[in-house]
Design a protein around this motif. Structure first.
Motif, PDB file in Angstrom:
ATOM      1  N   ILE A 105       1.020  -1.272  -0.166  1.00  0.00           N
ATOM      2  CA  ILE A 105       0.058   0.005  -0.066  1.00  0.00           C
ATOM      3  C   ILE A 105       0.850   1.390   0.137  1.00  0.00           C
ATOM      4  N   ASN A 106       0.587   2.204  -1.077  1.00  0.00           N
ATOM      5  CA  ASN A 106       1.661   3.143  -1.177  1.00  0.00           C
ATOM      6  C   ASN A 106       0.956   4.379  -0.021  1.00  0.00           C
ATOM      7  N   PRO A 107       1.950   4.463   0.924  1.00  0.00           N
ATOM      8  CA  PRO A 107       1.240   5.461   2.041  1.00  0.00           C
ATOM      9  C   PRO A 107       1.375   6.923   1.318  1.00  0.00           C
ATOM     10  N   PHE A 108       2.124   7.096   0.508  1.00  0.00           N
ATOM     11  CA  PHE A 108       2.141   8.614  -0.178  1.00  0.00           C
ATOM     12  C   PHE A 108       0.920   8.781  -1.159  1.00  0.00           C
ATOM     13  N   HIS A 109       0.147   8.054  -1.348  1.00  0.00           N
ATOM     14  CA  HIS A 109      -1.161   7.938  -1.911  1.00  0.00           C
ATOM     15  C   HIS A 109      -2.360   7.821  -1.110  1.00  0.00           C
ATOM     16  N   ALA A 110      -1.948   6.881  -0.119  1.00  0.00           N
ATOM     17  CA  ALA A 110      -3.106   6.674   0.683  1.00  0.00           C
ATOM     18  C   ALA A 110      -3.336   7.596   1.969  1.00  0.00           C
ATOM     19  N   LEU A 111      -2.156   8.025   2.484  1.00  0.00           N
ATOM     20  CA  LEU A 111      -2.284   9.047   3.498  1.00  0.00           C
ATOM     21  C   LEU A 111      -1.933  10.227   3.377  1.00  0.00           C
ATOM     22  N   PRO A 112      -2.884  11.257   4.019  1.00  0.00           N
ATOM     23  CA  PRO A 112      -2.454  12.476   4.102  1.00  0.00           C
ATOM     24  C   PRO A 112      -1.377  13.002   4.742  1.00  0.00           C
ATOM     25  N   ASP A 113      -0.719  14.031   4.280  1.00  0.00           N
ATOM     26  CA  ASP A 113       0.536  14.870   5.244  1.00  0.00           C
ATOM     27  C   ASP A 113       1.599  13.980   5.202  1.00  0.00           C
ATOM     28  N   THR A 114       1.760  12.763   4.375  1.00  0.00           N
ATOM     29  CA  THR A 114       3.139  11.999   4.386  1.00  0.00           C
ATOM     30  C   THR A 114       4.334  12.775   4.076  1.00  0.00           C
ATOM     31  N   LYS A 115       4.207  13.730   2.881  1.00  0.00           N
ATOM     32  CA  LYS A 115       5.269  14.724   2.611  1.00  0.00           C
ATOM     33  C   LYS A 115       5.724  15.463   3.672  1.00  0.00           C
ATOM     34  N   SER A 116       4.931  16.096   4.362  1.00  0.00           N
ATOM     35  CA  SER A 116       5.266  17.011   5.584  1.00  0.00           C
ATOM     36  C   SER A 116       6.065  16.106   6.768  1.00  0.00           C
ATOM     37  N   PHE A 117       5.532  14.841   6.682  1.00  0.00           N
ATOM     38  CA  PHE A 117       6.063  14.188   7.744  1.00  0.00           C
ATOM     39  C   PHE A 117       7.715  13.467   7.563  1.00  0.00           C
ATOM     40  N   ILE A 118       7.728  13.438   6.057  1.00  0.00           N
ATOM     41  CA  ILE A 118       9.173  13.002   5.489  1.00  0.00           C
ATOM     42  C   ILE A 118       9.865  14.509   5.717  1.00  0.00           C
ATOM     43  N   LYS A 119       9.223  15.347   5.572  1.00  0.00           N
ATOM     44  CA  LYS A 119      10.268  16.687   5.580  1.00  0.00           C
ATOM     45  C   LYS A 119      10.507  16.950   7.036  1.00  0.00           C
ATOM     46  N   LYS A 120       9.709  16.553   7.849  1.00  0.00           N
ATOM     47  CA  LYS A 120      10.253  16.672   9.407  1.00  0.00           C
ATOM     48  C   LYS A 120      11.251  15.584   9.699  1.00  0.00           C
ATOM     49  N   MET A 121      11.172  14.561   9.043  1.00  0.00           N
ATOM     50  CA  MET A 121      12.443  13.484   9.425  1.00  0.00           C
ATOM     51  C   MET A 121      13.683  14.016   8.749  1.00  0.00           C
ATOM     52  N   LEU A 122      13.816  14.598   7.801  1.00  0.00           N
ATOM     53  CA  LEU A 122      14.888  15.235   7.132  1.00  0.00           C
ATOM     54  C   LEU A 122      15.381  16.027   8.092  1.00  0.00           C
TER      55      LEU A 122
ATOM     56  N   ALA B 101      13.938   7.973   6.535  1.00  0.00           N
ATOM     57  CA  ALA B 101      13.014   8.744   5.613  1.00  0.00           C
ATOM     58  C   ALA B 101      13.166   7.959   4.165  1.00  0.00           C
ATOM     59  N   ALA B 102      14.366   7.552   3.721  1.00  0.00           N
ATOM     60  CA  ALA B 102      14.787   6.789   2.565  1.00  0.00           C
ATOM     61  C   ALA B 102      14.110   5.554   2.743  1.00  0.00           C
ATOM     62  N   LEU B 103      14.017   4.743   3.721  1.00  0.00           N
ATOM     63  CA  LEU B 103      13.095   3.409   3.791  1.00  0.00           C
ATOM     64  C   LEU B 103      11.821   3.558   3.722  1.00  0.00           C
ATOM     65  N   CYS B 104      11.221   4.579   4.005  1.00  0.00           N
ATOM     66  CA  CYS B 104       9.751   5.048   3.739  1.00  0.00           C
ATOM     67  C   CYS B 104       9.346   5.276   2.284  1.00  0.00           C
ATOM     68  N   LEU B 105      10.481   5.815   1.609  1.00  0.00           N
ATOM     69  CA  LEU B 105      10.282   6.248   0.371  1.00  0.00           C
ATOM     70  C   LEU B 105      10.956   5.227  -0.808  1.00  0.00           C
ATOM     71  N   LEU B 106      11.762   4.466  -0.625  1.00  0.00           N
ATOM     72  CA  LEU B 106      12.542   3.777  -1.614  1.00  0.00           C
ATOM     73  C   LEU B 106      11.679   2.923  -2.565  1.00  0.00           C
ATOM     74  N   ASN B 107      10.682   2.053  -1.635  1.00  0.00           N
ATOM     75  CA  ASN B 107       9.678   1.147  -2.269  1.00  0.00           C
ATOM     76  C   ASN B 107       8.898   1.772  -3.513  1.00  0.00           C
ATOM     77  N   PHE B 108       8.660   3.141  -3.289  1.00  0.00           N
ATOM     78  CA  PHE B 108       7.786   3.843  -4.089  1.00  0.00           C
ATOM     79  C   PHE B 108       8.211   4.742  -4.866  1.00  0.00           C
ATOM     80  N   ILE B 109       9.386   4.503  -5.366  1.00  0.00           N
ATOM     81  CA  ILE B 109      10.399   5.534  -5.968  1.00  0.00           C
ATOM     82  C   ILE B 109       9.914   5.839  -7.505  1.00  0.00           C
ATOM     83  N   ASP B 110       9.180   4.589  -8.113  1.00  0.00           N
ATOM     84  CA  ASP B 110       8.625   4.923  -9.471  1.00  0.00           C
ATOM     85  C   ASP B 110       7.277   5.387  -9.343  1.00  0.00           C
ATOM     86  N   ASP B 111       6.597   5.375  -8.149  1.00  0.00           N
ATOM     87  CA  ASP B 111       5.319   6.035  -8.193  1.00  0.00           C
ATOM     88  C   ASP B 111       5.128   7.237  -7.244  1.00  0.00           C
TER      89      ASP B 111
END
Length: 472
Positions: free
Chosen positions: A273-290, A298-308
């Motif tokens: 399940i792609n959390p970046f499509h399914a969940l709101p505010d994931t981008k702001s959460f990733i930015k906070k991690m950075l 943060a990379a581990l959250c994103l890497l499986n969904f690079i193509d999407d």
């Protein structure tokens, strides 16, 4: 979930007078029960049995023997393997004490209803003789029957018959005339009707048969009222087969009571399940991690969904590349190659030479030169023109050219591969024993390796050769 991103769940087990430390390697949830398997440093296995999240009993076993409750739970339950983050929620206690075996039955009587005790006893056949458990269950049965509570006694005998299917007396008692009305009720009534009389039976029945859609609906309704993690586990088990858009918000709310948002995103990734499509505010959460410097998480959250990922994430991907440890990049190499394809072309050369150099340096410690070159080819295809890869390519060409060992040695030295460089300079020294240059380079390599005596010895030889040249 990093290899380190989720550390093993440490647990201390007090067994009699001994304290044992181990790691939880998996949990098996089976209706109201839960089995925790623990592995110690000595490779011993401990199994702990819980009922409604309270430890009932446990101990050290070589394995879960076929036919026991432990075996059934591990093969038919909902399994959570380490390092899944929910494992921490399933083992909230850092230290557990295994109850005294001789006092267990009296302890159960103080805390559980007779029917619950019967069920709990059926889960303990890895630690108690089956005859002893049957005898204790019989006591509950006869207590109910003497009291005229035939429905209750029938419920007991049903559990006993399933626990010991070859026990002739259990089968005979089930068929007794006094239980005919109870037998009729269970055979002719709906699960909803039985639920009002025997919730434990319905929950166990529906859990065992949860692949049946009707049973699953009833089970979901039961666990939704328990305010625990079981509702989430049941959903996760089947999430890939359902329309998650209708339920994700609800289960996200439940999940965040037990795991962090970061862990929840990783869990969703595990079930595709792609959390970046399914969940709101994931981008702001990733930015906070950075901002907090948690680049690899943060990379581990994103890497499986690079193509999407949408193009709006490209700046985040660039930050991840620049700040990730080279060893981490190598561990997730294929996914980082995909990441590189998402970055603006004009940024690539400027931002990638240093990282690729460090990657090459690490790879050269692990593999031969030709293998390293092959591993770097995918980067070359995405980022043509990198100086680092040009040098590696030239080094491969120099391998077959004995006249240019000095050049190959210089390249090895640049990549801090001092042993390989020394071999190249030795080759040149043997070909030209009067040439001080390879000797001087060997001295420098030993100095870089911290081998002071060797460096000094070759420096002395270099000085002698240099002196001979000048006087000759």
């Amino acid at each position: 979930m990093e290899k380190k991103e989720m550390m093993p769940t440490d647990i201390f087990i007090k067994d009699k007078k001994h304290m044992v430390k181990g790691n939880v390697i998996r949990a098996a949830v089976f209706a109201r029960s839960k089995v925790i398997e623990v592995s110690t440093a000595d490779q011993e296995s401990y199994y702990l049995i819980f009922y409604k999240h309270s430890l009932i009993f446990g101990g050290q076993l070589d394995h879960a023997e076929e036919g026991t409750f432990l075996y059934k739970a591990i093969h038919q339950g909902i399994i959570i393997e380490s390092p899944h983050p929910i494992l921490h929620a399933l083992t909230p206690e850092v230290t557990v004490t295994i109850p005294n075996k001789s006092n267990l039955f009296s302890h159960l009587q103080l805390h559980y209803s007779p029917l619950e005790i019967v069920y709990i006893l059926t889960t303990l056949d890895s630690f108690f003789e089956k005859e002893q458990l049957i005898k204790a269950i019989d006591k509950v049965f006869y207590h109910y029957r003497r009291s005229g509570k035939f429905m209750k006694s029938y419920q007991v005998i049903q559990m006993l018959a399933e626990f010991a299917p070859t026990l002739k007396s259990a089968q005979e008692r089930m068929a007794a005339h006094e239980f005919s009305s109870s037998q009729h009720f269970y055979h002719s009534s709906s699960l909803t009707a039985i639920l009002t009389k025997d919730p434990l039976y319905v929950e166990l029945h529906c859990f065992k048969n949860r692949t049946n859609p009707d049973n699953r609906i009833v089970l979901e309704e039961i666990v939704s009222k328990q305010d625990g993690i079981d509702e989430l586990l049941l959903w996760l088990e089947n999430a890939e087969k359902t329309n998650v858009n209708k339920t994700l918000e609800k289960y996200t709310g439940i999940a965040l009571r037990f795991v962090t948002m970061e862990e929840w995103m990783l869990i969703l990734a595990q079930i595709n399940i792609n959390p970046f499509h399914a969940l709101p505010d994931t981008k702001s959460f990733i930015k906070k991690m950075l901002q907090d410097g948690h680049y690899e998480k943060a990379a581990l959250c994103l890497l499986n969904f690079i193509d999407d990922l949408p193009a709006s994430y490209d700046a985040i991907l660039l930050v991840l590349w620049e700040h990730s440890d080279p060893k981490f990049v190598i561990a997730h190499f294929e996914q980082f190659i995909k990441l590189l394809r998402h970055l603006p072309h004009q940024e690539k050369i400027k931002h990638y030479e240093s990282m690729v150099f460090q990657i090459a340096e690490i790879l050269l410690k692990e593999d031969d030169l030709k293998t390293v070159h092959e591993k770097l080819i995918p980067i070359e295809k995405v980022i043509p023109g990198l100086e680092v890869i040009r040098k590696i390519s030239e080094m491969v060409g120099l391998l077959e050219n004995p006249d240019r060992m000095m050049d190959l040695g210089d390249y090895y030295a640049e990549f801090k591969q001092y042993d390989q460089a020394i071999e190249c300079f030795f080759w040149e020294m043997e070909l030209q024993p009067q040439n001080p240059s390879p000797v001087r380079k060997i001295s420098k390599m030993y100095q870089s390796k911290g081998m002071v005596k060797e460096a000094a010895a070759y420096q002395k030889v270099f000085t002698q050769l240099k002196s001979s040249q000048e006087t000759g």
